[in-house]
Design a protein around this motif. Structure first.
Motif, PDB file in Angstrom:
ATOM      1  N   ARG A  16     -35.199 -43.192   5.834  1.00 53.76           N
ATOM      2  CA  ARG A  16     -36.230 -42.191   6.122  1.00 53.76           C
ATOM      3  C   ARG A  16     -36.726 -42.500   7.539  1.00 53.76           C
ATOM      4  NH1 ARG A  16     -37.173 -44.189   1.105  1.00 53.76           N
ATOM      5  NH2 ARG A  16     -38.954 -45.448   1.806  1.00 53.76           N
ATOM      6  N   VAL A  17     -36.235 -41.712   8.477  1.00 51.22           N
ATOM      7  CA  VAL A  17     -36.390 -42.030   9.892  1.00 51.22           C
ATOM      8  C   VAL A  17     -37.336 -41.057  10.580  1.00 51.22           C
ATOM      9  CG1 VAL A  17     -35.182 -42.494  12.046  1.00 51.22           C
ATOM     10  CG2 VAL A  17     -34.001 -42.852   9.858  1.00 51.22           C
ATOM     11  N   PRO A  55     -31.318 -34.490   5.128  1.00 51.37           N
ATOM     12  CA  PRO A  55     -31.939 -33.334   5.774  1.00 51.37           C
ATOM     13  C   PRO A  55     -32.661 -33.706   7.071  1.00 51.37           C
ATOM     14  CG  PRO A  55     -32.454 -33.390   3.430  1.00 51.37           C
ATOM     15  CD  PRO A  55     -31.846 -34.717   3.761  1.00 51.37           C
ATOM     16  N   PHE A  56     -32.639 -32.768   8.010  1.00 48.05           N
ATOM     17  CA  PHE A  56     -33.400 -32.899   9.243  1.00 48.05           C
ATOM     18  C   PHE A  56     -34.659 -32.055   9.106  1.00 48.05           C
ATOM     19  CE2 PHE A  56     -34.485 -30.962  13.387  1.00 48.05           C
ATOM     20  CZ  PHE A  56     -34.871 -32.111  14.061  1.00 48.05           C
ATOM     21  N   ILE A  57     -35.811 -32.641   9.385  1.00 44.08           N
ATOM     22  CA  ILE A  57     -37.089 -31.952   9.250  1.00 44.08           C
ATOM     23  C   ILE A  57     -37.763 -31.898  10.616  1.00 44.08           C
ATOM     24  CG2 ILE A  57     -39.357 -31.965   8.137  1.00 44.08           C
ATOM     25  CD1 ILE A  57     -38.061 -33.645   5.879  1.00 44.08           C
ATOM     26  N   SER A  58     -37.909 -30.703  11.159  1.00 43.95           N
ATOM     27  CA  SER A  58     -38.565 -30.514  12.442  1.00 43.95           C
ATOM     28  C   SER A  58     -40.035 -30.194  12.211  1.00 43.95           C
ATOM     29  CB  SER A  58     -37.903 -29.370  13.222  1.00 43.95           C
ATOM     30  OG  SER A  58     -38.703 -28.985  14.326  1.00 43.95           O
ATOM     31  N   ALA A  83     -41.673 -31.022   2.174  1.00 42.72           N
ATOM     32  CA  ALA A  83     -40.369 -31.269   2.779  1.00 42.72           C
ATOM     33  C   ALA A  83     -39.898 -32.694   2.506  1.00 42.72           C
ATOM     34  CB  ALA A  83     -40.431 -31.013   4.277  1.00 42.72           C
ATOM     35  N   LEU A  84     -40.808 -33.650   2.581  1.00 41.44           N
ATOM     36  CA  LEU A  84     -40.451 -35.047   2.291  1.00 41.44           C
ATOM     37  C   LEU A  84     -40.091 -35.214   0.817  1.00 41.44           C
ATOM     38  CD1 LEU A  84     -43.190 -37.031   4.297  1.00 41.44           C
ATOM     39  CD2 LEU A  84     -40.938 -36.241   5.061  1.00 41.44           C
ATOM     40  N   GLY A  90     -33.465 -39.382   1.331  1.00 43.21           N
ATOM     41  CA  GLY A  90     -33.653 -39.751   2.729  1.00 43.21           C
ATOM     42  C   GLY A  90     -33.847 -38.534   3.605  1.00 43.21           C
ATOM     43  N   TRP A  91     -34.319 -38.766   4.833  1.00 46.46           N
ATOM     44  CA  TRP A  91     -34.570 -37.677   5.761  1.00 46.46           C
ATOM     45  C   TRP A  91     -34.693 -38.216   7.180  1.00 46.46           C
ATOM     46  CZ3 TRP A  91     -39.078 -39.650   7.464  1.00 46.46           C
ATOM     47  CH2 TRP A  91     -39.998 -40.179   6.543  1.00 46.46           C
ATOM     48  N   VAL A  92     -34.637 -37.284   8.127  1.00 47.84           N
ATOM     49  CA  VAL A  92     -34.940 -37.580   9.521  1.00 47.84           C
ATOM     50  C   VAL A  92     -36.000 -36.577   9.952  1.00 47.84           C
ATOM     51  CG1 VAL A  92     -34.112 -37.609  11.899  1.00 47.84           C
ATOM     52  CG2 VAL A  92     -32.646 -38.481  10.050  1.00 47.84           C
TER      53      VAL A  92
END
Length: 218
Positions: A16-17, A55-58, A83-84, A90-92
């Motif tokens: 989780r970045v 997933p990429f979260i902007s 979203a998290l 995991g996510w970015v």
């Protein structure tokens, strides 16, 4: 760049970045004149999410509603939390809205990556990317949030002006965070999860390569 610790720390095999820094962070250096003007390289966050398969979260996309209408604090917090929660493997997350989110993202992150390239490296890219958006050749920051000429060049809300005026502000803020959370150097012995990636692109390329190797080795 010598990595004294794994490229990413992770936890329970999941990553989780949280990526922070000034705007205009690209995945790798452009090489050559044509690439500078026509490259469609994704941002570092999107590239990292692709490597990790998460997933990429902007935060920009979640924060801005059509017509550049900002989400309220509670609305934004709920969007980000949802979203998290929707990405348990995991996510970015890219972006920093601590004034509205507090430590919501950092508390849940296993890694914090500070992208700190020189202003002269990423400012031209911001200008070119903004021009592409003005000409409708690139995707907007968030759906329904198209750039307008007067706002880009004659407004203090311009992303270009923001990058110029906030470069030193962001660097000062993240330097303080690094002193607390920096890998191997932070004062918070249990909360060291922040890596700084600076330079003109080589260090970032090496790190992404190390992440790929980390993923392949699992």
């Amino acid at each position: 760049m010598t990595l004294a610790v794994p490229a990413l720390i992770g936890a329970d095999g999941k990553y989780r970045v949280h990526i922070v820094g000034n705007s205009g962070k690209l995945a790798k250096r452009f090489t050559g004149f044509l690439n500078v003007f026509f490259s469609t390289q994704s941002t570092t966050g999107r590239k990292l999410a692709e490597i990790l398969g998460v997933p990429f979260i902007s935060l920009d996309t979640l924060h801005w509603n059509p017509g550049w209408k900002a989400s309220t604090g509670p609305e934004f917090h709920e969007k980000v939390q949802n979203a998290l929660n929707a990405a348990p493997e995991g996510w970015v997350v890219d972006g920093n809205y601590s004034s509205k989110l507090g430590d919501l993202v950092d508390t849940n992150a296993t890694d914090r990556i500070w992208l700190d390239p020189p202003l002269l490296q990423y400012l031209p890219r911001i200008i070119l990317r903004t021009l592409r958006r003005l000409l409708r050749l690139g995707e907007p920051c968030s759906p329904g949030c198209n750039e307008r000429f007067t706002e880009v060049f004659f407004s203090r809300d311009s992303i270009i002006w923001w990058c110029i005026t906030h470069h030193s502000v962001v660097r000062k803020r993240e330097t303080l965070n690094f002193a607390k959370m920096g890998l191997g150097v932070g004062s918070d012995l249990t909360g060291r999860k922040m890596r700084r990636i600076g330079g003109w692109g080589k260090e970032l390329e090496q790190w992404l390569g190390a992440v790929r190797h980390l993923v392949r080795s699992k």
